[in-house]
Design a protein around this motif. Structure first.
Motif, PDB file in Angstrom:
ATOM      1  N   GLU A 182      -1.167  16.814 -13.147  1.00 41.60           N
ATOM      2  CA  GLU A 182       0.099  16.258 -13.644  1.00 41.60           C
ATOM      3  C   GLU A 182       0.240  14.777 -13.288  1.00 41.60           C
ATOM      4  OE1 GLU A 182       3.268  18.557 -12.097  1.00 41.60           O
ATOM      5  OE2 GLU A 182       2.791  20.366 -13.253  1.00 41.60           O
ATOM      6  N   ARG A 183      -0.274  14.391 -12.154  1.00 42.66           N
ATOM      7  CA  ARG A 183      -0.030  13.043 -11.682  1.00 42.66           C
ATOM      8  C   ARG A 183      -1.175  12.604 -10.768  1.00 42.66           C
ATOM      9  NH1 ARG A 183       4.038  14.289  -9.274  1.00 42.66           N
ATOM     10  NH2 ARG A 183       5.643  13.975 -10.873  1.00 42.66           N
ATOM     11  N   VAL A 184      -1.637  11.331 -10.916  1.00 42.97           N
ATOM     12  CA  VAL A 184      -2.634  10.745 -10.021  1.00 42.97           C
ATOM     13  C   VAL A 184      -2.070   9.397  -9.551  1.00 42.97           C
ATOM     14  CG1 VAL A 184      -5.011   9.997  -9.709  1.00 42.97           C
ATOM     15  CG2 VAL A 184      -4.481  11.824 -11.348  1.00 42.97           C
ATOM     16  N   TYR A 185      -2.159   9.121  -8.255  1.00 42.61           N
ATOM     17  CA  TYR A 185      -1.488   7.934  -7.712  1.00 42.61           C
ATOM     18  C   TYR A 185      -2.297   7.370  -6.553  1.00 42.61           C
ATOM     19  CZ  TYR A 185       0.023  11.684  -4.642  1.00 42.61           C
ATOM     20  OH  TYR A 185       0.047  12.755  -3.808  1.00 42.61           O
ATOM     21  N   ILE A 186      -1.961   6.125  -6.199  1.00 42.08           N
ATOM     22  CA  ILE A 186      -2.568   5.463  -5.027  1.00 42.08           C
ATOM     23  C   ILE A 186      -1.455   4.999  -4.109  1.00 42.08           C
ATOM     24  CG2 ILE A 186      -3.885   3.464  -4.203  1.00 42.08           C
ATOM     25  CD1 ILE A 186      -5.508   3.554  -6.749  1.00 42.08           C
ATOM     26  N   PHE A 187      -1.587   5.335  -2.834  1.00 37.09           N
ATOM     27  CA  PHE A 187      -0.705   4.817  -1.786  1.00 37.09           C
ATOM     28  C   PHE A 187      -1.536   3.891  -0.888  1.00 37.09           C
ATOM     29  CE2 PHE A 187       2.371   7.885  -3.026  1.00 37.09           C
ATOM     30  CZ  PHE A 187       3.587   7.462  -2.479  1.00 37.09           C
ATOM     31  N   ASP A 188      -1.097   2.635  -0.735  1.00 37.43           N
ATOM     32  CA  ASP A 188      -1.775   1.685   0.161  1.00 37.43           C
ATOM     33  C   ASP A 188      -1.224   1.818   1.567  1.00 37.43           C
ATOM     34  OD1 ASP A 188      -3.417   0.569  -1.789  1.00 37.43           O
ATOM     35  OD2 ASP A 188      -1.815  -0.776  -2.466  1.00 37.43           O
ATOM     36  N   TRP A 189      -2.103   1.699   2.569  1.00 36.91           N
ATOM     37  CA  TRP A 189      -1.706   1.827   3.984  1.00 36.91           C
ATOM     38  C   TRP A 189      -1.278   0.456   4.515  1.00 36.91           C
ATOM     39  CZ3 TRP A 189       0.300   4.251   7.676  1.00 36.91           C
ATOM     40  CH2 TRP A 189       0.043   3.974   9.018  1.00 36.91           C
ATOM     41  N   ASP A 190       0.006   0.366   4.975  1.00 41.89           N
ATOM     42  CA  ASP A 190       0.547  -0.862   5.592  1.00 41.89           C
ATOM     43  C   ASP A 190       0.602  -0.626   7.097  1.00 41.89           C
ATOM     44  OD1 ASP A 190       1.974  -3.015   6.564  1.00 41.89           O
ATOM     45  OD2 ASP A 190       3.367  -3.074   4.867  1.00 41.89           O
ATOM     46  N   GLU A 191      -0.439  -1.115   7.771  1.00 48.51           N
ATOM     47  CA  GLU A 191      -0.558  -0.861   9.217  1.00 48.51           C
ATOM     48  C   GLU A 191       0.541  -1.561  10.002  1.00 48.51           C
ATOM     49  OE1 GLU A 191      -4.107  -0.789  12.611  1.00 48.51           O
ATOM     50  OE2 GLU A 191      -4.432  -1.749  10.666  1.00 48.51           O
ATOM     51  N   THR A 192       1.046  -2.671   9.468  1.00 53.00           N
ATOM     52  CA  THR A 192       2.097  -3.425  10.179  1.00 53.00           C
ATOM     53  C   THR A 192       3.373  -2.610  10.310  1.00 53.00           C
ATOM     54  OG1 THR A 192       1.196  -5.510   9.325  1.00 53.00           O
ATOM     55  CG2 THR A 192       3.451  -5.556  10.196  1.00 53.00           C
ATOM     56  N   ASP A 193       3.805  -1.985   9.195  1.00 60.24           N
ATOM     57  CA  ASP A 193       5.045  -1.212   9.203  1.00 60.24           C
ATOM     58  C   ASP A 193       4.815   0.284   9.366  1.00 60.24           C
ATOM     59  OD1 ASP A 193       6.413  -3.544   8.825  1.00 60.24           O
ATOM     60  OD2 ASP A 193       6.477  -3.368   6.638  1.00 60.24           O
ATOM     61  N   ASN A 194       3.515   0.705   9.474  1.00 58.26           N
ATOM     62  CA  ASN A 194       3.184   2.129   9.627  1.00 58.26           C
ATOM     63  C   ASN A 194       3.750   2.961   8.479  1.00 58.26           C
ATOM     64  OD1 ASN A 194       1.634   2.065  12.023  1.00 58.26           O
ATOM     65  ND2 ASN A 194       3.513   1.842  13.225  1.00 58.26           N
ATOM     66  N   VAL A 195       3.538   2.484   7.242  1.00 56.99           N
ATOM     67  CA  VAL A 195       3.989   3.236   6.075  1.00 56.99           C
ATOM     68  C   VAL A 195       2.896   3.203   5.003  1.00 56.99           C
ATOM     69  CG1 VAL A 195       6.431   2.783   6.478  1.00 56.99           C
ATOM     70  CG2 VAL A 195       5.114   1.209   5.066  1.00 56.99           C
ATOM     71  N   PHE A 196       2.905   4.220   4.130  1.00 53.38           N
ATOM     72  CA  PHE A 196       2.096   4.229   2.923  1.00 53.38           C
ATOM     73  C   PHE A 196       2.979   3.767   1.772  1.00 53.38           C
ATOM     74  CE2 PHE A 196      -0.309   7.312   5.485  1.00 53.38           C
ATOM     75  CZ  PHE A 196      -1.609   6.848   5.279  1.00 53.38           C
ATOM     76  N   ARG A 197       2.520   2.771   0.979  1.00 57.15           N
ATOM     77  CA  ARG A 197       3.314   2.222  -0.117  1.00 57.15           C
ATOM     78  C   ARG A 197       2.674   2.608  -1.458  1.00 57.15           C
ATOM     79  NH1 ARG A 197       7.002  -1.066   2.120  1.00 57.15           N
ATOM     80  NH2 ARG A 197       6.489  -2.058   4.135  1.00 57.15           N
ATOM     81  N   ASN A 198       3.470   3.124  -2.378  1.00 53.75           N
ATOM     82  CA  ASN A 198       3.019   3.573  -3.694  1.00 53.75           C
ATOM     83  C   ASN A 198       2.763   2.354  -4.575  1.00 53.75           C
ATOM     84  OD1 ASN A 198       2.463   4.945  -6.004  1.00 53.75           O
ATOM     85  ND2 ASN A 198       4.272   6.267  -5.925  1.00 53.75           N
ATOM     86  N   SER A 199       1.496   2.107  -4.928  1.00 59.56           N
ATOM     87  CA  SER A 199       1.156   0.914  -5.700  1.00 59.56           C
ATOM     88  C   SER A 199       0.688   1.235  -7.114  1.00 59.56           C
ATOM     89  CB  SER A 199       0.083   0.098  -4.968  1.00 59.56           C
ATOM     90  OG  SER A 199      -1.053   0.894  -4.705  1.00 59.56           O
ATOM     91  N   TYR A 200       0.171   2.436  -7.353  1.00 60.13           N
ATOM     92  CA  TYR A 200      -0.298   2.819  -8.689  1.00 60.13           C
ATOM     93  C   TYR A 200       0.128   4.262  -8.949  1.00 60.13           C
ATOM     94  CZ  TYR A 200      -3.470  -1.204  -8.479  1.00 60.13           C
ATOM     95  OH  TYR A 200      -3.999  -2.457  -8.374  1.00 60.13           O
ATOM     96  N   GLU A 201       0.338   4.569 -10.262  1.00 58.88           N
ATOM     97  CA  GLU A 201       0.678   5.950 -10.613  1.00 58.88           C
ATOM     98  C   GLU A 201       0.337   6.191 -12.083  1.00 58.88           C
ATOM     99  OE1 GLU A 201       4.409   8.662  -9.598  1.00 58.88           O
ATOM    100  OE2 GLU A 201       4.841   7.279 -11.255  1.00 58.88           O
ATOM    101  N   TRP A 202      -0.323   7.348 -12.359  1.00 54.59           N
ATOM    102  CA  TRP A 202      -0.551   7.815 -13.719  1.00 54.59           C
ATOM    103  C   TRP A 202       0.090   9.190 -13.842  1.00 54.59           C
ATOM    104  CZ3 TRP A 202      -2.821  12.380 -15.176  1.00 54.59           C
ATOM    105  CH2 TRP A 202      -2.972  12.570 -16.576  1.00 54.59           C
TER     106      TRP A 202
END
Length: 859
Positions: A40-60
């Motif tokens: 249903e969905r394919v996505y990429i989360f980038d790892w932000d080590e500074t803030d200790n969060v995964f950020r959603n950068s791409y989505e299909w």
């Protein structure tokens, strides 16, 4: 076949030349993975080590599948600890049924269930053994073969390498461009230096530490050209040349500190905290007739102020313009490396800067509050970022307005005819911010395609605006308060003033009746004392400033208060045949602690109203009595004012105590009034924490009852009469001889008569100077005291008192000096005390107070 398509797309990713081609290729890769896995969905989360969060950068997303990128922009590492630990080891996540991992990974389970995910494949993105993010596949429909999972792992590693390589390539290009620009700026600086020198008649390179000077440019017309053999290319002593130039050419009045300002020590100290030093002076005209010059000194390096460049330019035209227009000239700004200065200035003004591509809905963070004026590397969907900024920084009450301002779908239209728009908002930290959009680029049709979003702090500006508004508001309130207070006092003075005028007329018509005249004079004195109290209240600067009445409780006689009212509203003053009665009864505690003046004001206003609105031959009554309050040291003083007048309509009774309020009634249209009397009564009754009730009917008269609780004072028989103390004071003062400094002959006559009636003799000094002379030439013990007016010609009372205290006369330090003046403000009392005066009495003179004061100083 699926594996081949994925590998083919990885090659396409490898060939991406820039960030936008890479983004498009990655988006295609996600679509291929989604198709291969029927997910249903394919996505990429980038790892932000500074803030200790995964950020959603791409989505299909597949057909009819709701995107999540706007609703789930970032996920905190604390919400997916199991996955983070697995990804850091390089492991992938293969979940056939999320219910199977409910206990193993509870945080991740909650996230998956929230998104209606039943199965999941997730594999990490790596670069050089460093986790850069992960790719997730929601609800795939394949049998996860080992070769396919391995291929996805390779995809993650390859994707990390490609993205990092492209980032490093772009960074290298940026550094090359910066280097090329530095070379260009250096050439520009050389050009600027050449142009800059044309403005100066002479330019010197000075080494302050070694006290040396090298001329770079020296006009033959310059005065300095005639000191020794100064030529370019030679080195000279800096301090020696400056000293010679000052002594020989500088006009000393124009620059008395010339050598001090241009000394090596001062220049270095100044340039340590300032970018340059400028100094103007005037000289004897040189060969070209120039006489006004300005020296400008610049450091060669910001790190050191020991080597400087000094330029001297003539500013005759500039000075002439300043003198003719009488306006200060703005000094010309020095040309330098503008690019760095502008960037530095912008970083101080704006604490965050974003570049936004409206066509792609992409943002790139140029500057933030923790990484100043350099690319932070953060980027993403611009419309989502603006919403995040609003919810993160803006207080709730401003969020709707700021969301409209941040709406990027309308920004191009709003900037169609403007280059910038701005809006202020209150931030969550209590500071005021100004948000601004600035046009960066337009297309061929003039439509905005790229903009800058900047934010700056404006709390200080807002505070200044609010401060000025508050000051203006306070000033208006103060003026209104003074006007209101004076209006009230003027209103209250009219009643006793009417008595004064009335008894004066009666006394004039009764010249043949001594007893009547004596009666009128007594009543005049009573009414005058009431007016004096009111005037003193008006002169109370505290009341005048804040516009509010203040209580001043003191010993007050209830019977004397009633007697004063009886005098002011004497039947003989009423010419319309009214029957006015006063009844003071059941007063068991005559001495109370209360503000007698305020009580008189209350009762006088109510009596005045009853008299005004009661037709001729009617009745007006004033009744004053005491009610006991069991178990208390207070009594309830009840005043009942009744009349047989026109009465008050029920609908008006609710507003009758409002300021400037008068009943709309033909019966009172001919009765003059300001509408303040009852408002004053209500304010004073409330101030004394009393109550006021009204009973009235149109045509049936009115009864107003005022009840106020006041403390009572119990006094023994000897004290209550007050005759013993008064007689003692009078007997002590008999035979005293005073020196009276009074320039007004009539005032002196009154004082001397009153003193003589009490066995006290006096001599007059026409002014302060005469008073000092008479005292200085008198024998010791001649005078028992000095009564000193303050305002007199030749020498005033303050100066005379200073002079007396400085005399070597035997009595100079001990003789009592008593000020008798109309000046009753606190500052006047302080001036009297500092001048050496012992006491202060206000006019009109109260002879009993004077005798009481004199008795204290009787030897």
């Amino acid at each position: 076949m699926d594996n081949f398509v994925i590998l083919q797309q990885m090659v396409a990713i490898d060939r991406a030349q820039n960030r936008f081609e890479l983004r498009a290729s990655i988006q295609t890769l996600l679509r291929i993975i989604g198709s291969c896995t029927s997910s249903e969905r394919v996505y990429i989360f980038d790892w932000d080590e500074t803030d200790n969060v995964f950020r959603n950068s791409y989505e299909w997303c597949g057909d009819n599948v709701q995107p999540w990128i706007d609703n789930l922009q970032s996920v905190d590492s604390a919400d997916m600890p199991y996955w983070l630990e697995a990804f850091e080891r390089g492991d992938s996540m293969i979940i056939d049924n999320v219910e199977d991992v409910k206990d193993l990974m509870p945080s991740e389970y909650q996230l998956l269930v929230m998104q209606d995910i039943h199965s999941e494949i997730a594999f990490p993105i790596f670069y050089k053994d460093q986790l850069k993010g992960f790719i997730g596949v929601d609800n795939p429909h394949i049998d996860s073969s080992e070769s396919f999972i391995s291929l996805l792992g390779v995809v993650g590693g390859h994707l990390g390498n490609v993205r990092e390589t492209l980032r490093m390539t772009e960074l290298l290009e940026q550094r090359n461009n910066s280097l090329e620009k530095s070379l260009s700026d250096l050439n520009r600086e050389r050009t600027f230096m050449s142009v800059l020198c044309t403005d100066y008649i002479s330019v010197y390179c000075v080494d302050l530490q070694n006290d040396s000077l090298e001329p770079l440019k020296l006009d033959p017309a310059a005065n300095a050209a005639h000191i020794h053999d100064i030529k370019a290319g030679k080195t000279f002593c800096y301090s020696e040349l400056i000293g010679q130039y000052y002594e020989k050419y500088v006009i000393k009045e124009s620059a008395p500190d010339f050598t001090e300002i241009l000394s090596a020590e001062h220049i270095q100290n100044h340039l340590a905290t300032h970018p340059k030093l400028s100094y103007r002076y005037r000289v004897t005209p040189n060969a070209a007739g120039q006489e006004n010059f300005e020296a400008e000194i610049f450091p060669f390096s910001a790190a050191s102020s020991s080597r400087v460049l000094i330029g001297f330019k003539q500013i005759d035209e500039l000075v002439s313009f300043e003198q003719n227009s009488r306006r200060q000239l703005q000094e010309a700004l020095d040309e330098a490396n503008l690019n760095n200065e502008i960037i530095s200035a912008i970083s101080k003004i704006y604490f965050s800067i974003y570049r936004i591509d409206l066509t792609q809905d992409m943002y790139e963070e140029v500057s933030s509050d923790n990484k100043v004026h350099r690319l932070t590397g953060r980027m993403g969907r611009a419309s989502s970022k603006m919403k995040e900024l609003c919810h993160r920084f803006v207080v709730p009450e401003y969020q709707d307005k700021i969301l409209d301002f941040f709406d990027l779908s309308t920004i191009a239209e709003r900037l169609h005819t403007d280059e910038t728009i701005a809006m202020d908002y209150l931030a969550n930290d209590g500071n005021w911010h100004s948000a601004r959009f600035i046009v960066k680029k337009r297309d061929a049709l003039g439509n905005v395609t790229n903009i800058l979003y900047v934010t700056r702090l404006i709390s200080e500006q807002k505070r200044r605006e609010q401060s000025w508004m508050l000051l203006a508001e306070e000033a208006n309130k103060a003026n209104e308060a003074k006007s209101e207070f004076l209006s009230k006092m003027a209103h209250d003075i009219r009643t006793p003033l009417n008595a004064v005028m009335g008894f004066a007329d009666i006394a004039k018509r009764s010249l043949g009746d001594p007893s009547k005249i004596d009666d009128c004079l007594g009543k005049l004195r009573t009414s005058g004392a009431y007016i004096e109290q009111l005037v003193s209240n008006i002169l109370d600067i505290t009341n005048l400033e804040n516009g509010r009445q203040q209580l001043k409780p003191c010993e007050t006689s209830v019977s004397e208060l009633c007697h004063t009212l009886n005098m002011v509203f004497d039947q003989a003053l009423m010419n319309d045949g009214l029957n006015i009665t006063f009844n003071c009864h059941d007063i068991y505690h005559d001495c109370i602690l209360a503000d007698g003046l305020k009580l008189k004001q209350i009762y006088s206003n109510l009596l005045s109203n009853s008299i005004k609105f009661t037709p001729g031959h009617g009745d007006v009554g004033f009744e004053l009595y005491e009610e006991t309050i069991p178990g208390s040291d207070k009594i309830r003083l009840v005043a009942r004012i009744s009349d047989t007048g026109i009465g008050i309509k029920p609908e008006y009774q609710a507003s009758m105590f409002n300021k400037f309020s008068r009943e709309t009634d033909t019966r009172i249209s001919k009765v003059r009034g300001s509408g303040l009397g009852l408002a004053i009564v209500k304010e004073l009754v409330d101030l004394m924490q009393g109550t006021i009730t009204v009973q009235s009917n149109p045509g049936g008269g009115t009864i107003i009852e005022v009840s106020i609780d006041v403390p009572y004072i119990i006094k023994d028989d000897l004290w209550s009469g007050q005759s013993g103390d008064s007689s003692d004071a009078e007997s002590l003062c008999v035979g005293m001889h005073l020196l009276v400094a009074e320039d007004n002959e009539l005032n002196y006559e009154v004082v001397s008569e009153l003193l003589g009636m009490n066995g006290i003799s006096c001599e007059r000094a026409e002014d302060g100077s005469v008073c000092v002379d008479m005292f200085s030439t008198s024998a010791a013990g001649t005078y028992d005291g000095i009564l000193m007016d303050l305002q007199m010609p030749v020498m005033d009372g303050i100066s005379a008192s200073y002079a007396i205290r400085k005399l070597e006369h035997p009595d100079a330090q001990n003789i009592p000096i008593i000020a008798i003046t109309a000046n009753t403000f606190a500052k006047d009392l302080e001036r009297c005390r500092l001048a050496g005066m012992n006491e202060h009495l206000s006019k009109p003179l109260n002879i009993r107070q004077l005798i009481s004061i004199l008795s204290k100083f009787k030897k």
